[in-house]
Design a protein around this motif. Structure first.
Motif, short mmCIF file in Angstrom:
data_model
loop_
_atom_site.label_atom_id
_atom_site.label_comp_id
_atom_site.label_asym_id
_atom_site.label_seq_id
_atom_site.Cartn_x
_atom_site.Cartn_y
_atom_site.Cartn_z
N PRO A 84 0.81 -1.21 0.00
CA PRO A 84 0.00 0.00 0.00
C PRO A 84 0.85 1.26 0.00
N LYS A 85 2.00 1.23 0.71
CA LYS A 85 2.86 2.41 0.73
C LYS A 85 3.43 2.71 -0.65
N MET A 86 3.82 1.66 -1.35
CA MET A 86 4.37 1.84 -2.70
C MET A 86 3.30 2.43 -3.63
N SER A 87 2.09 1.94 -3.50
CA SER A 87 1.01 2.44 -4.35
C SER A 87 0.73 3.91 -4.07
N ALA A 88 0.70 4.25 -2.80
CA ALA A 88 0.44 5.64 -2.43
C ALA A 88 1.54 6.55 -2.93
N CYS A 89 2.79 6.07 -2.82
CA CYS A 89 3.92 6.86 -3.29
C CYS A 89 3.85 7.06 -4.79
N SER A 90 3.50 5.96 -5.50
CA SER A 90 3.40 6.03 -6.95
C SER A 90 2.30 7.00 -7.37
N ASP A 91 1.13 6.94 -6.69
CA ASP A 91 0.03 7.84 -7.02
C ASP A 91 0.42 9.28 -6.77
N SER A 92 1.14 9.52 -5.67
CA SER A 92 1.55 10.88 -5.34
C SER A 92 2.52 11.41 -6.38
N LYS A 93 3.47 10.55 -6.79
CA LYS A 93 4.45 10.97 -7.80
C LYS A 93 3.78 11.28 -9.12
N GLU A 94 2.83 10.42 -9.52
CA GLU A 94 2.15 10.63 -10.79
C GLU A 94 1.32 11.90 -10.76
N ALA A 95 0.63 12.15 -9.63
CA ALA A 95 -0.17 13.37 -9.51
C ALA A 95 0.71 14.60 -9.56
N ASP A 96 1.89 14.50 -8.93
CA ASP A 96 2.80 15.64 -8.93
C ASP A 96 3.32 15.93 -10.33
N LEU A 97 3.68 14.86 -11.07
CA LEU A 97 4.16 15.05 -12.44
C LEU A 97 3.07 15.62 -13.34
N ALA A 98 1.86 15.09 -13.19
CA ALA A 98 0.76 15.55 -14.02
C ALA A 98 0.44 17.02 -13.75
N HIS A 99 0.62 17.42 -12.49
CA HIS A 99 0.35 18.81 -12.12
C HIS A 99 1.32 19.77 -12.80
N LYS A 100 2.53 19.28 -13.08
CA LYS A 100 3.58 20.14 -13.62
C LYS A 100 3.56 20.23 -15.15
N THR A 101 2.82 19.38 -15.80
CA THR A 101 2.85 19.30 -17.25
C THR A 101 1.47 19.56 -17.84
N THR A 102 1.42 20.29 -18.93
CA THR A 102 0.16 20.63 -19.58
C THR A 102 0.09 19.99 -20.96
N LEU A 103 -1.08 19.47 -21.28
CA LEU A 103 -1.33 18.88 -22.60
C LEU A 103 -2.50 19.65 -23.21
N THR A 104 -2.27 20.25 -24.37
CA THR A 104 -3.32 20.97 -25.09
C THR A 104 -3.77 20.15 -26.29
N LEU A 105 -5.06 19.89 -26.37
CA LEU A 105 -5.62 19.09 -27.46
C LEU A 105 -6.37 20.01 -28.42
N TYR A 106 -5.92 20.05 -29.69
CA TYR A 106 -6.55 20.89 -30.71
C TYR A 106 -7.62 20.15 -31.50
N SER A 107 -7.43 18.86 -31.68
CA SER A 107 -8.37 18.05 -32.45
C SER A 107 -8.38 16.65 -31.88
N PRO A 108 -9.57 16.04 -31.75
CA PRO A 108 -10.89 16.49 -32.20
C PRO A 108 -11.51 17.49 -31.23
N ARG A 109 -12.53 18.20 -31.76
CA ARG A 109 -13.29 19.15 -30.95
C ARG A 109 -14.65 18.55 -30.60
N PRO A 110 -15.24 19.00 -29.48
CA PRO A 110 -16.60 18.54 -29.16
C PRO A 110 -17.56 18.80 -30.31
N TRP A 111 -18.38 17.82 -30.64
CA TRP A 111 -19.41 17.87 -31.67
C TRP A 111 -18.84 17.84 -33.09
#
Length: 353
Positions: A2-29
């Motif tokens: 459980p500790k490893m999983s929590a650490c992994s989730d925390s690391k992934e959340a931290d990395l995701a927070h620091k990086t931005t992904l902009t999607l141009y296509s496809p668009r809604p509808w």
């Protein structure tokens, strides 16, 4: 563990927070034109704010043939620009959803989603008031599967339809004139009922316009061509043309010649053999429901092979017209009939589902 999983989730959340992904296509509808009756290509296009090892995408949803496989696919990533792209072949259908994730060392550092897009049939419409939103009252679609494109955005289609030249540079008072109903919601519903795929419509018309205003070099022609370029070669099925009421006094042969010039120029400037379907239009009111000298112009267009035969909307009189049957625009009943007529003639050359 459980500790490893929590650490992994925390690391992934931290990395995701620091990086931005902009999607141009496809668009809604957004509706992508299918290349065959069964499949079409969907463009995935975006950019990362920071580096990643891989970018992967996953499609979910149901086509006419069943659920999509939901597997992860790798997009092409340009590490220098951090742009990513993938042209994915998907079954015709929708609405679909897309998940995108960027990964570094097996960890997700950025993600995005796109909802409600599909692969189906797309049409550009052009002409005068009965090709835009000048019907007596706005109508509503029933299927929830009809989209509208105005050149920059897609949305679920509603009346008045956006994208028409009608709505450019007019005063608030004039705008009210063009805030009625169109045939395109009924058309889209009928097409969806027949083919079971999303329907996209890009309206470009101008109320009261003559074919002379649509000549190459004129503003309205440029407006239509901009939409054609935005959708791209093969990005729509056909141009649907409904116009002629303003030109019933033209000398014999001139209308056919002028419209042929519009069609040929659209293909030359568009860079591909764009199919056109042309309606037969000469209705001037209940006292002059058809003008044979104008109708032969459309016969000549059809017989020349430069355009496919569209609906004969001169047949829609009586309570299909506004102002208690005395007008030249369509009542809600007429708008629905007009849309179904377009779907019926297109089905003759598009074929069975």
């Amino acid at each position: 563990m459980p500790k490893m999983s929590a650490c992994s989730d925390s690391k992934e959340a931290d990395l995701a927070h620091k990086t931005t992904l902009t999607l141009y296509s496809p668009r809604p509808w957004q509706v992508f034109q299918r290349q065959s009756m069964r499949t079409g290509k969907v463009l995935i296009d975006g950019r990362l704010a920071d580096r990643a090892d891989v970018v992967e995408v996953k499609f979910t949803g149901r086509s006419a043939g069943g659920a999509l496989d939901g597997r992860w696919r790798r997009a092409k990533l340009d590490r220098a620009s951090r742009a990513f792209r993938l042209s994915a072949q998907l079954p015709a259908g929708g609405w679909y959803s897309l998940e995108v994730r960027a990964r570094v060392g097996g960890e997700t550092v950025a993600s995005a989603r796109a909802e409600k897009f599909g692969v189906g049939e797309v049409f550009v419409t052009a002409g005068q008031s009965n090709s835009t939103s000048c019907g007596q009252f706005p109508t509503k679609q029933r299927s929830g599967m009809v989209s509208a494109f105005n050149g920059t955005q897609w949305k679920t289609a509603t009346d008045p339809m956006w994208g028409a030249y009608d709505l450019i540079g007019v005063s608030p008072t004039e705008l009210i004139v063009y805030a009625g109903g169109s045939p395109w919601l009924s058309f889209g519903d009928a097409m969806y009922k027949r083919y079971g795929v999303p329907i996209g419509v890009a309206v470009t018309g101008q109320g009261g316009s003559s074919v002379l205003q649509w000549q190459p070099g004129e503003d309205v022609f440029a407006w239509m061509m901009t939409r054609i370029w935005q959708l791209g070669a093969g990005g729509f099925r056909a141009v649907l043309w409904h116009q002629g009421e303003s030109d019933c006094e033209m000398p014999p042969g001139q209308y056919c010649e002028k419209l042929a010039r519009v069609i040929e120029a659209s293909r030359a400037e568009g860079g591909w053999a764009i199919p056109w379907s042309v309606a037969k239009v000469s209705y001037r009111g209940p006292d002059l429901p058809r003008l044979d000298s104008m109708r032969v112009e459309f016969d000549a267009i059809w017989e020349s092979g430069i355009a496919l035969a569209g609906p004969d909307t001169d047949t829609l009189g009586g309570d299909n017209r506004d102002d208690d049957g005395k007008g030249v625009h369509f009542s809600p009943k007429g708008l629905r009939a007009h849309g179904r007529m377009w779907a019926n003639v297109i089905a003759k050359w598009l074929g069975k589902p």
